[in-house]
Design a protein around this motif. Structure first.
Motif, PDB file in Angstrom:
ATOM      1  N   GLN A 151      34.971  21.693  28.816  1.00 55.02           N
ATOM      2  CA  GLN A 151      35.417  21.541  30.213  1.00 55.02           C
ATOM      3  C   GLN A 151      36.471  22.582  30.564  1.00 55.02           C
ATOM      4  O   GLN A 151      36.424  23.201  31.637  1.00 55.02           O
ATOM      5  CB  GLN A 151      35.968  20.129  30.413  1.00 55.02           C
ATOM      6  CG  GLN A 151      36.362  19.829  31.852  1.00 55.02           C
ATOM      7  CD  GLN A 151      36.844  18.409  32.023  1.00 55.02           C
ATOM      8  OE1 GLN A 151      36.992  17.680  31.052  1.00 55.02           O
ATOM      9  NE2 GLN A 151      37.121  18.027  33.256  1.00 55.02           N
ATOM     10  N   LYS A 153      36.886  25.473  29.081  1.00 50.88           N
ATOM     11  CA  LYS A 153      36.256  26.802  29.050  1.00 50.88           C
ATOM     12  C   LYS A 153      35.499  27.078  30.342  1.00 50.88           C
ATOM     13  O   LYS A 153      35.588  28.181  30.903  1.00 50.88           O
ATOM     14  CB  LYS A 153      35.304  26.880  27.850  1.00 50.88           C
ATOM     15  CG  LYS A 153      34.695  28.250  27.640  1.00 50.88           C
ATOM     16  CD  LYS A 153      33.832  28.274  26.398  1.00 50.88           C
ATOM     17  CE  LYS A 153      33.244  29.674  26.183  1.00 50.88           C
ATOM     18  NZ  LYS A 153      32.394  29.726  24.963  1.00 50.88           N
ATOM     19  N   LEU A 154      34.769  26.086  30.858  1.00 48.85           N
ATOM     20  CA  LEU A 154      34.060  26.276  32.124  1.00 48.85           C
ATOM     21  C   LEU A 154      35.042  26.465  33.278  1.00 48.85           C
ATOM     22  O   LEU A 154      34.795  27.266  34.190  1.00 48.85           O
ATOM     23  CB  LEU A 154      33.151  25.074  32.388  1.00 48.85           C
ATOM     24  CG  LEU A 154      31.973  24.901  31.422  1.00 48.85           C
ATOM     25  CD1 LEU A 154      31.202  23.633  31.751  1.00 48.85           C
ATOM     26  CD2 LEU A 154      31.053  26.108  31.447  1.00 48.85           C
ATOM     27  N   ALA A 155      36.154  25.729  33.237  1.00 49.47           N
ATOM     28  CA  ALA A 155      37.161  25.906  34.285  1.00 49.47           C
ATOM     29  C   ALA A 155      37.767  27.300  34.226  1.00 49.47           C
ATOM     30  O   ALA A 155      38.070  27.914  35.251  1.00 49.47           O
ATOM     31  CB  ALA A 155      38.252  24.842  34.140  1.00 49.47           C
ATOM     32  N   PHE A 157      36.223  30.020  33.214  1.00 48.06           N
ATOM     33  CA  PHE A 157      35.233  30.939  33.786  1.00 48.06           C
ATOM     34  C   PHE A 157      35.277  30.897  35.314  1.00 48.06           C
ATOM     35  O   PHE A 157      35.171  31.929  35.981  1.00 48.06           O
ATOM     36  CB  PHE A 157      33.831  30.584  33.288  1.00 48.06           C
ATOM     37  CG  PHE A 157      33.500  31.174  31.943  1.00 48.06           C
ATOM     38  CD1 PHE A 157      33.447  32.543  31.755  1.00 48.06           C
ATOM     39  CD2 PHE A 157      33.256  30.354  30.858  1.00 48.06           C
ATOM     40  CE1 PHE A 157      33.148  33.092  30.526  1.00 48.06           C
ATOM     41  CE2 PHE A 157      32.960  30.883  29.624  1.00 48.06           C
ATOM     42  CZ  PHE A 157      32.904  32.262  29.442  1.00 48.06           C
ATOM     43  N   ASP A 158      35.424  29.686  35.886  1.00 44.13           N
ATOM     44  CA  ASP A 158      35.494  29.568  37.350  1.00 44.13           C
ATOM     45  C   ASP A 158      36.749  30.245  37.898  1.00 44.13           C
ATOM     46  O   ASP A 158      36.701  30.909  38.943  1.00 44.13           O
ATOM     47  CB  ASP A 158      35.473  28.096  37.748  1.00 44.13           C
ATOM     48  CG  ASP A 158      34.146  27.428  37.407  1.00 44.13           C
ATOM     49  OD1 ASP A 158      33.153  28.169  37.258  1.00 44.13           O
ATOM     50  OD2 ASP A 158      34.113  26.195  37.281  1.00 44.13           O
ATOM     51  N   LEU A 159      37.881  30.088  37.191  1.00 44.69           N
ATOM     52  CA  LEU A 159      39.105  30.747  37.644  1.00 44.69           C
ATOM     53  C   LEU A 159      38.986  32.261  37.529  1.00 44.69           C
ATOM     54  O   LEU A 159      39.477  32.999  38.382  1.00 44.69           O
ATOM     55  CB  LEU A 159      40.297  30.244  36.818  1.00 44.69           C
ATOM     56  CG  LEU A 159      40.737  28.798  37.084  1.00 44.69           C
ATOM     57  CD1 LEU A 159      41.862  28.418  36.145  1.00 44.69           C
ATOM     58  CD2 LEU A 159      41.185  28.619  38.519  1.00 44.69           C
ATOM     59  N   ASN A 160      38.331  32.728  36.466  1.00 41.90           N
ATOM     60  CA  ASN A 160      38.183  34.166  36.297  1.00 41.90           C
ATOM     61  C   ASN A 160      37.256  34.773  37.341  1.00 41.90           C
ATOM     62  O   ASN A 160      37.355  35.951  37.664  1.00 41.90           O
ATOM     63  CB  ASN A 160      37.653  34.464  34.888  1.00 41.90           C
ATOM     64  CG  ASN A 160      37.650  35.948  34.582  1.00 41.90           C
ATOM     65  OD1 ASN A 160      38.662  36.626  34.715  1.00 41.90           O
ATOM     66  ND2 ASN A 160      36.509  36.476  34.175  1.00 41.90           N
ATOM     67  N   ALA A 161      36.350  33.944  37.891  1.00 35.45           N
ATOM     68  CA  ALA A 161      35.440  34.451  38.913  1.00 35.45           C
ATOM     69  C   ALA A 161      36.106  34.605  40.273  1.00 35.45           C
ATOM     70  O   ALA A 161      35.566  35.275  41.151  1.00 35.45           O
ATOM     71  CB  ALA A 161      34.222  33.523  39.039  1.00 35.45           C
ATOM     72  N   LEU A 162      37.274  34.002  40.458  1.00 35.21           N
ATOM     73  CA  LEU A 162      37.974  34.138  41.728  1.00 35.21           C
ATOM     74  C   LEU A 162      38.498  35.568  41.892  1.00 35.21           C
ATOM     75  O   LEU A 162      38.883  36.209  40.909  1.00 35.21           O
ATOM     76  CB  LEU A 162      39.138  33.145  41.802  1.00 35.21           C
ATOM     77  CG  LEU A 162      38.764  31.659  41.784  1.00 35.21           C
ATOM     78  CD1 LEU A 162      40.025  30.804  41.782  1.00 35.21           C
ATOM     79  CD2 LEU A 162      37.887  31.308  42.976  1.00 35.21           C
TER      80      LEU A 162
END
Length: 286
Positions: A151, A153-155, A157-162
């Motif tokens: 969980q 790690k997925l969060a 990735f989402d923060l890095n995509a911002l």
């Protein structure tokens, strides 16, 4: 991060044909800079450690990352992990990194010991008292840590995509010169006239509508309908409504007509489809 096995590195010794070619390709910038001065020639006693040119590839970020990769790759159910297969694959990978970097493998060896402990606890026979009371699964703590790690790690990735400043976009700066002289707008008489016309237009659009309450009695309209039907045998449905009285009067009159029909005081008849509708007093035997 786990290292991949490094490729073989062939050292080049100055003085050999290969070394001579390498020295010939060196330009005026030198091999490197030492205390700000260019280094034009390699020292004869230069020692290059074996690990100096070792290449590291970022494969996994820790034991939990490796376990999660093995589970997802083999399509294992994370809530029912086959510990034997998972431990065997994990130990094979740890054995590879232990040969190259023992310090990096220490953390992975700790997780390997935990996997072996969980597997051994699952193989131990349960006592009769444990069978009566449902015992906890030895894998429960490991499953909880894996789910929390996935969980997070997925969060990440989402923060890095911002979008990030100085990585995905830059902040622009615009220099605006402010004049010291105040410049007044150029207004003509026609502009004042147009502004006045706009004000008058908005004033005409703002109107007040006063709503008054009108007392209408259903019983009164029921009595009026009965009186009208007593003087004639049949009355057409549309003739019973006073359209000039407005919508409220028509609605109340229709409600009164329905109340009379409900109390069986009147009859509403129609000879055939789409034929005129007639209203008359209900027949009552003498």
């Amino acid at each position: 991060m786990l290292p991949e096995p490094a490729a073989d590195v062939i050292p080049v010794t100055p003085g050999t044909p290969a070394g001579a070619e390498a020295e010939a390709t060196v330009d005026a910038s030198g091999f490197a800079r030492l205390y700000g001065e260019p280094l034009l020639k390699l020292p004869n006693d230069l020692y290059i450690p074996p690990d100096a040119l070792e290449v590291f590839l970022d494969a996994f970020e820790g034991p939990l990352d490796l376990l999660l990769y093995l589970i997802r790759k083999q399509n294992f159910n994370i809530l029912d992990i086959p510990m034997a297969q998972l431990t065997l694959q994990y130990l094979k990978y740890v054995d590879q990194i232990r040969k190259s970097n023992l310090e990096l493998a220490a953390e992975y060896l700790l997780m390997a010991a935990m996997l072996i402990e969980i597997k051994s606890r699952m193989l131990l026979p349960q006592r009769q008292s444990d069978l009566d009371i449902e015992a906890d699964d030895p894998r429960a703590e490991l499953v909880r840590r894996l789910l929390d790690y996935e969980q997070i790690k997925l969060a990440a990735f989402d923060l890095n995509a911002l979008p990030q400043l100085d990585r995905d976009f830059v902040r622009t700066q615009i220099h605006i010169e402010q004049s010291l002289v105040t410049v007044l707008p150029d207004v003509a008489p026609v502009d004042l006239q147009q502004a006045w016309l706009d004000v008058m237009k908005r004033a005409r659009l703002t109107q007040h509508h006063k709503i008054s309450r009108e007392e209408l009695s259903v019983r009164e309209h029921m009595t009026g309908i009965l009186r009208r039907l007593q003087s004639t045998r049949f009355v057409e449905f549309a003739d019973l409504f006073d359209v000039a009285g407005g919508v409220p009067v028509v609605v109340v009159n229709f409600v009164a007509l329905l109340e009379l029909a409900k109390e069986t005081l009147i009859e509403i008849t129609q000879a055939e489809p789409f034929a005129p509708i007639y209203v008359r007093l209900a027949y009552s035997p003498a």
